[in-house]
Design a protein around this motif. Structure first.
Motif, PDB file in Angstrom:
ATOM      1  N   ASN A  65       0.807  -1.227   0.000  1.00 25.95           N
ATOM      2  CA  ASN A  65       0.000   0.000   0.000  1.00 25.95           C
ATOM      3  C   ASN A  65       0.840   1.277   0.000  1.00 25.95           C
ATOM      4  N   THR A  66       2.006   1.224  -0.619  1.00 24.60           N
ATOM      5  CA  THR A  66       2.844   2.413  -0.732  1.00 24.60           C
ATOM      6  C   THR A  66       2.988   2.803  -2.194  1.00 24.60           C
ATOM      7  N   SER A  67       3.288   4.095  -2.413  1.00 20.42           N
ATOM      8  CA  SER A  67       3.485   4.617  -3.765  1.00 20.42           C
ATOM      9  C   SER A  67       4.761   5.448  -3.789  1.00 20.42           C
TER      10      SER A  67
ATOM     11  N   TYR B 281       7.231   7.897  -6.608  1.00 18.62           N
ATOM     12  CA  TYR B 281       7.709   8.426  -7.884  1.00 18.62           C
ATOM     13  C   TYR B 281       9.205   8.648  -7.733  1.00 18.62           C
TER      14      TYR B 281
ATOM     15  N   THR C  57       1.153  -1.878  -4.364  1.00 19.81           N
ATOM     16  CA  THR C  57       2.129  -0.791  -4.442  1.00 19.81           C
ATOM     17  C   THR C  57       2.100  -0.172  -5.832  1.00 19.81           C
ATOM     18  N   ASN C  58       2.702   0.990  -5.950  1.00 20.02           N
ATOM     19  CA  ASN C  58       2.726   1.711  -7.220  1.00 20.02           C
ATOM     20  C   ASN C  58       4.075   2.403  -7.354  1.00 20.02           C
TER      21      ASN C  58
ATOM     22  N   GLU D 172       6.577   4.468  -9.978  1.00 19.67           N
ATOM     23  CA  GLU D 172       6.823   5.178 -11.225  1.00 19.67           C
ATOM     24  C   GLU D 172       8.303   5.556 -11.226  1.00 19.67           C
TER      25      GLU D 172
ATOM     26  N   ARG E 221       1.615  -2.051  -9.347  1.00 14.84           N
ATOM     27  CA  ARG E 221       1.689  -1.319 -10.608  1.00 14.84           C
ATOM     28  C   ARG E 221       3.111  -0.785 -10.785  1.00 14.84           C
TER      29      ARG E 221
ATOM     30  N   ARG F 270      -2.048   6.891 -15.630  1.00  8.57           N
ATOM     31  CA  ARG F 270      -2.752   7.337 -14.432  1.00  8.57           C
ATOM     32  C   ARG F 270      -4.248   7.494 -14.685  1.00  8.57           C
TER      33      ARG F 270
ATOM     34  N   ARG G 216      -5.893   5.083  -8.948  1.00  9.35           N
ATOM     35  CA  ARG G 216      -5.109   5.896  -8.039  1.00  9.35           C
ATOM     36  C   ARG G 216      -3.821   6.293  -8.729  1.00  9.35           C
ATOM     37  N   SER G 217      -3.193   7.338  -8.292  1.00 13.72           N
ATOM     38  CA  SER G 217      -1.945   7.800  -8.896  1.00 13.72           C
ATOM     39  C   SER G 217      -0.913   8.015  -7.817  1.00 13.72           C
ATOM     40  N   CYS G 218       0.315   8.261  -8.279  1.00 13.34           N
ATOM     41  CA  CYS G 218       1.399   8.506  -7.338  1.00 13.34           C
ATOM     42  C   CYS G 218       1.626  10.007  -7.248  1.00 13.34           C
TER      43      CYS G 218
END
Length: 230
Positions: A22-24, A26, A57-58, A60, A87, A217, A222-224
């Motif tokens: 559950n972390t993102s 960039y 997680t996400n 970029e 992602r 996105r 959801r986005s970062c």
């Protein structure tokens, strides 16, 4: 953040990155990576990335360009383990010399090996690129001579319409980047998307990658962090 002047002969950079559930994130560089001359043919520089993405997680990872100076040699390996709900957007731009100085395909070689697997070891994608410099027989072709800068984008997105995303990524009119050459391919088992691009300007390729990231996105729930072009 790497505060060095670039990569020199014998340098080896090892980066390990792990995103908990559950972390993102960039992630980018502070500037272009300059791979300096290495006239000794027995020497090279190396980059090694070990990345693990947990549940939901996400990441970029939008890299600044790699610039290959005369006699440079760089070998890079990227190993990514990813949860089925995670992602990923991973981009790269390769500049074959200091083009403003007329330095064009004078490096020795560039090699990149990418492998993405599930956390249990299931293979998602493996990709290898070996780019010759001085000995490259295609540098005088109409395609490479006019558009010498290469870009790649790997996208892993669960439960997203990849055909729609592919159509968006190849819509250069919508991206306002008509001078690029771009093609995308859906990965086996619909695990994600691979995009390749050719251009004559890092500025335009970075603008295109901004468009591609925003397209991703827009198809995600959801986005970062916000993308800030330079």
């Amino acid at each position: 953040m790497n505060t060095s002047p670039g990569l020199l002969a014998g340098d080896e950079v090892n980066i390990s990155l792990k995103l908990a559930a559950n972390t993102s994130l960039y992630l980018t560089d502070r500037s272009a990576t300059k791979v300096h001359p290495m006239p000794n043919p027995q020497t090279m520089a190396k980059n090694n990335y070990q990345i693990e993405l947990g549940e939901k997680t996400n990441l970029e990872f939008i890299c600044e360009p790699i610039i290959l100076f005369t006699d440079a040699a760089l070998e890079q390996r990227i190993d990514i383990k990813i949860h089925s709900t995670a992602r990923l957007c991973l981009s790269e731009i390769i500049v074959p010399g200091r083009l403003a100085r007329g330095e064009y395909y004078q490096f020795r070689h560039y090699y990149n090996r990418l492998q993405i697997t599930s956390l249990s070891g299931e293979l998602y994608v493996t990709d290898a690129m070996y780019l010759e410099g001085k000995l490259n027989p295609f540098t005088e072709s109409s395609l490479f001579a006019a558009k010498p800068i290469l870009a790649s984008l790997i996208i892993i997105l669960p439960e997203v319409d990849l055909k729609l995303l592919s159509q968006q990524l190849e819509d250069l009119e919508k991206a306002n980047c008509p001078d690029l050459v771009v093609a995308s391919s859906i990965l086996p088992h619909n695990k994600g998307l691979l995009m390749r691009g050719l251009g004559d300007s890092t500025r335009v390729l970075k603008k295109y990658l901004e468009y591609a990231l925003n397209s991703v996105r827009s198809l995600s729930d959801r986005s970062c962090l916000p993308y800030i072009p330079k």
